[in-house]
Design a protein around this motif. Structure first.
Motif, mmCIF file in Angstrom:
data_model
loop_
_atom_site.group_PDB
_atom_site.id
_atom_site.type_symbol
_atom_site.label_atom_id
_atom_site.label_comp_id
_atom_site.label_asym_id
_atom_site.label_seq_id
_atom_site.Cartn_x
_atom_site.Cartn_y
_atom_site.Cartn_z
ATOM 1 N N LEU A 77 8.304 4.317 -4.806
ATOM 2 C CA LEU A 77 6.878 4.405 -5.065
ATOM 3 C C LEU A 77 6.525 5.782 -5.627
ATOM 4 O O LEU A 77 7.166 6.784 -5.294
ATOM 5 N N ASP A 83 -0.995 3.635 -0.283
ATOM 6 C CA ASP A 83 -0.400 2.870 0.823
ATOM 7 C C ASP A 83 -0.740 3.503 2.173
ATOM 8 O O ASP A 83 -0.998 2.805 3.151
ATOM 9 N N GLU A 139 0.968 5.809 -5.549
ATOM 10 C CA GLU A 139 1.177 4.583 -4.777
ATOM 11 C C GLU A 139 1.359 4.890 -3.288
ATOM 12 O O GLU A 139 0.854 4.166 -2.428
#
Length: 168
Positions: free
Chosen positions: A154, A162, A158
């Motif tokens: 990631l 998250d 990202e």
């Protein structure tokens, strides 16, 4: 060209000066096996191989290089090449490799094979017991969470999304 054309069971159907030209020519000419140089202008042989093998009915690729470097061999194999050979391969070896690759086999230069085997042997056994790295015990739960997301590939953006935190 002369070596391949000297064989009764082989014919050269095209040549290209760089990876872009190779892709263009292979878009209109079918081939069973492509001999691909690693180092080319515009688009190198590894990326050309990757793009070529992403097409329908792609030919098999033999990557050739003057330089016996592991990174070239690993990159060529990851890109999907069926063979990795040095340009100084003896003519019977090169012709044998073309025939073997055409038949669906894979070929790696003998000097590279030993290093590939050593590299593979040094990898952890996926079927064996997992032994956690002692350094992981030093990390907080949140740090392990971030590290896991990094390992998944990631991006920072990202990961921040998250974890519901600001990217900075």
């Amino acid at each position: 060209r002369m070596l391949v054309d000297s064989q009764d069971d082989m014919v050269v159907v095209g040549e290209a000066g760089d990876g872009g030209e190779a892709l263009e020519r292979l878009g209109v000419t079918s081939a069973d096996v492509v001999l691909m140089d690693v180092r080319m202008p515009r688009l190198d042989g590894v990326e050309t191989t990757r793009r070529l093998l992403a097409t329908d009915d792609a030919p098999r690729v033999i990557v050739l290089t003057t330089f016996d470097l592991d990174e070239y061999a690993f990159a060529a194999i990851r890109a999907g090449a069926s063979a990795f050979l040095l340009k100084d391969a003896a003519p019977p070896d090169l012709l044998g490799a073309i025939r073997a690759v055409r038949a669906g086999d894979a070929v790696v230069a003998p000097s590279t094979t030993r290093r590939l085997l050593d590299h593979f042997a040094a990898l952890p056994d996926p079927a064996g017991p997992s032994t956690p790295d002692d350094r992981l015990a030093l990390l907080t739960e949140r740090e392990v969470e971030v590290l896991t997301l990094i390992a998944r590939g990631l991006t920072n953006t990202e990961i921040a999304a998250d974890l519901v935190v600001a990217e900075t």
